[in-house]
Design a protein around this motif. Structure first.
Motif, PDB file in Angstrom:
ATOM      1  N   GLU A  52       0.826  -1.205   0.000  1.00  0.00           N
ATOM      2  CA  GLU A  52       0.000   0.000   0.000  1.00  0.00           C
ATOM      3  C   GLU A  52       0.864   1.262   0.000  1.00  0.00           C
ATOM      4  N   ALA A  53       1.925   1.273   0.796  1.00  0.00           N
ATOM      5  CA  ALA A  53       2.817   2.436   0.840  1.00  0.00           C
ATOM      6  C   ALA A  53       3.499   2.639  -0.513  1.00  0.00           C
ATOM      7  N   LEU A  54       3.945   1.544  -1.127  1.00  0.00           N
ATOM      8  CA  LEU A  54       4.583   1.655  -2.442  1.00  0.00           C
ATOM      9  C   LEU A  54       3.587   2.111  -3.504  1.00  0.00           C
ATOM     10  N   THR A  55       2.361   1.613  -3.418  1.00  0.00           N
ATOM     11  CA  THR A  55       1.329   2.030  -4.372  1.00  0.00           C
ATOM     12  C   THR A  55       1.055   3.522  -4.254  1.00  0.00           C
ATOM     13  N   GLN A  56       1.011   4.020  -3.046  1.00  0.00           N
ATOM     14  CA  GLN A  56       0.807   5.458  -2.823  1.00  0.00           C
ATOM     15  C   GLN A  56       1.958   6.257  -3.444  1.00  0.00           C
ATOM     16  N   THR A  57       3.170   5.793  -3.227  1.00  0.00           N
ATOM     17  CA  THR A  57       4.342   6.465  -3.806  1.00  0.00           C
ATOM     18  C   THR A  57       4.283   6.431  -5.331  1.00  0.00           C
ATOM     19  N   GLN A  61       4.145   9.678  -7.774  1.00  0.00           N
ATOM     20  CA  GLN A  61       5.174   9.887  -8.797  1.00  0.00           C
ATOM     21  C   GLN A  61       4.555   9.907 -10.189  1.00  0.00           C
ATOM     22  N   TRP A  62       3.613   9.009 -10.424  1.00  0.00           N
ATOM     23  CA  TRP A  62       2.986   8.938 -11.748  1.00  0.00           C
ATOM     24  C   TRP A  62       2.223  10.231 -12.048  1.00  0.00           C
ATOM     25  N   GLN A  63       1.464  10.724 -11.082  1.00  0.00           N
ATOM     26  CA  GLN A  63       0.700  11.949 -11.298  1.00  0.00           C
ATOM     27  C   GLN A  63       1.606  13.140 -11.586  1.00  0.00           C
ATOM     28  N   GLU A  64       2.807  13.135 -11.014  1.00  0.00           N
ATOM     29  CA  GLU A  64       3.763  14.203 -11.301  1.00  0.00           C
ATOM     30  C   GLU A  64       4.300  14.107 -12.729  1.00  0.00           C
ATOM     31  N   GLU A  80      -2.823   4.192 -20.995  1.00  0.00           N
ATOM     32  CA  GLU A  80      -2.777   2.770 -20.645  1.00  0.00           C
ATOM     33  C   GLU A  80      -2.115   2.572 -19.276  1.00  0.00           C
ATOM     34  N   ALA A  81      -1.047   3.297 -19.015  1.00  0.00           N
ATOM     35  CA  ALA A  81      -0.376   3.197 -17.721  1.00  0.00           C
ATOM     36  C   ALA A  81      -1.275   3.718 -16.602  1.00  0.00           C
ATOM     37  N   THR A  82      -2.020   4.778 -16.872  1.00  0.00           N
ATOM     38  CA  THR A  82      -2.949   5.305 -15.875  1.00  0.00           C
ATOM     39  C   THR A  82      -4.041   4.285 -15.557  1.00  0.00           C
ATOM     40  N   LEU A  83      -4.568   3.615 -16.582  1.00  0.00           N
ATOM     41  CA  LEU A  83      -5.564   2.567 -16.357  1.00  0.00           C
ATOM     42  C   LEU A  83      -4.969   1.396 -15.578  1.00  0.00           C
ATOM     43  N   SER A  84      -3.718   1.062 -15.877  1.00  0.00           N
ATOM     44  CA  SER A  84      -3.048  -0.014 -15.139  1.00  0.00           C
ATOM     45  C   SER A  84      -2.883   0.357 -13.673  1.00  0.00           C
ATOM     46  N   LEU A  85      -2.613   1.614 -13.408  1.00  0.00           N
ATOM     47  CA  LEU A  85      -2.499   2.078 -12.018  1.00  0.00           C
ATOM     48  C   LEU A  85      -3.836   1.929 -11.294  1.00  0.00           C
ATOM     49  N   GLN A  86      -4.917   2.247 -11.973  1.00  0.00           N
ATOM     50  CA  GLN A  86      -6.237   2.089 -11.364  1.00  0.00           C
ATOM     51  C   GLN A  86      -6.536   0.616 -11.088  1.00  0.00           C
ATOM     52  N   THR A  87      -6.130  -0.260 -12.012  1.00  0.00           N
ATOM     53  CA  THR A  87      -6.293  -1.692 -11.805  1.00  0.00           C
ATOM     54  C   THR A  87      -5.449  -2.151 -10.620  1.00  0.00           C
ATOM     55  N   LEU A  88      -4.248  -1.614 -10.530  1.00  0.00           N
ATOM     56  CA  LEU A  88      -3.352  -1.935  -9.409  1.00  0.00           C
ATOM     57  C   LEU A  88      -3.994  -1.548  -8.076  1.00  0.00           C
ATOM     58  N   GLU A  89      -4.576  -0.366  -8.034  1.00  0.00           N
ATOM     59  CA  GLU A  89      -5.231   0.090  -6.815  1.00  0.00           C
ATOM     60  C   GLU A  89      -6.442  -0.778  -6.472  1.00  0.00           C
ATOM     61  N   GLY A  90      -7.174  -1.233  -7.489  1.00  0.00           N
ATOM     62  CA  GLY A  90      -8.306  -2.127  -7.254  1.00  0.00           C
ATOM     63  C   GLY A  90      -7.851  -3.470  -6.703  1.00  0.00           C
ATOM     64  N   ALA A  91      -6.753  -3.995  -7.241  1.00  0.00           N
ATOM     65  CA  ALA A  91      -6.214  -5.269  -6.739  1.00  0.00           C
ATOM     66  C   ALA A  91      -5.702  -5.107  -5.317  1.00  0.00           C
TER      67      ALA A  91
END
Length: 126
Positions: A52-57, A61-64, A80-91
């Motif tokens: 969770e901490a790494l996902t937040q980081t 970083q991605w938003q920057e 595509e990377a933004t969608l993958s991040l959303q999938t990552l957060e869902g998982a």
């Protein structure tokens, strides 16, 4: 003859800017890729606080980086990377190690494609 040297100078400037862009993108994107690998490893070990901490980081970083990447790279891979991040957060929310590792690998792969497509190679120049 003077026009030839002006054209050579312009070409040299373009190549220098391209090389600078590759360096900047590598410095911005490679740490995210490394953190994705660490987060996937944490999820496989079911160390969810660390994941969770790494996902937040990764999210921060991605938003920057998104505005710069959208300016210099095709939006397709950035989206595509933004969608993958959303999938990552869902998982992460479902605490599914397999889904999380898959989403992390997908996002890391997309970021590596972005880096590859920006490198100064003959393939990319043609």
């Amino acid at each position: 003859m003077r026009q030839l040297w002006i054209a050579v100078a312009i070409l040299g400037g373009m190549l220098a800017l391209t090389a600078w862009n590759v360096t900047v993108m590598h410095q911005q994107v490679q740490p995210i890729v490394e953190e994705l690998h660490q987060a996937a490893a944490a999820a496989r070990e079911e160390d969810w606080p660390r994941a969770e901490a790494l996902t937040q980081t990764i999210r921060e970083q991605w938003q920057e980086q998104v505005p710069y990447l959208q300016m210099v790279h095709a939006h397709e891979h950035t989206d595509e990377a933004t969608l993958s991040l959303q999938t990552l957060e869902g998982a992460l929310a479902s605490r599914s190690p397999g889904e999380y590792a898959t989403a992390a690998a997908r996002m890391a792969g997309t970021l590596e494609i972005i880096l590859h497509r920006e490198r100064l190679t003959a393939e990319n120049l043609l």
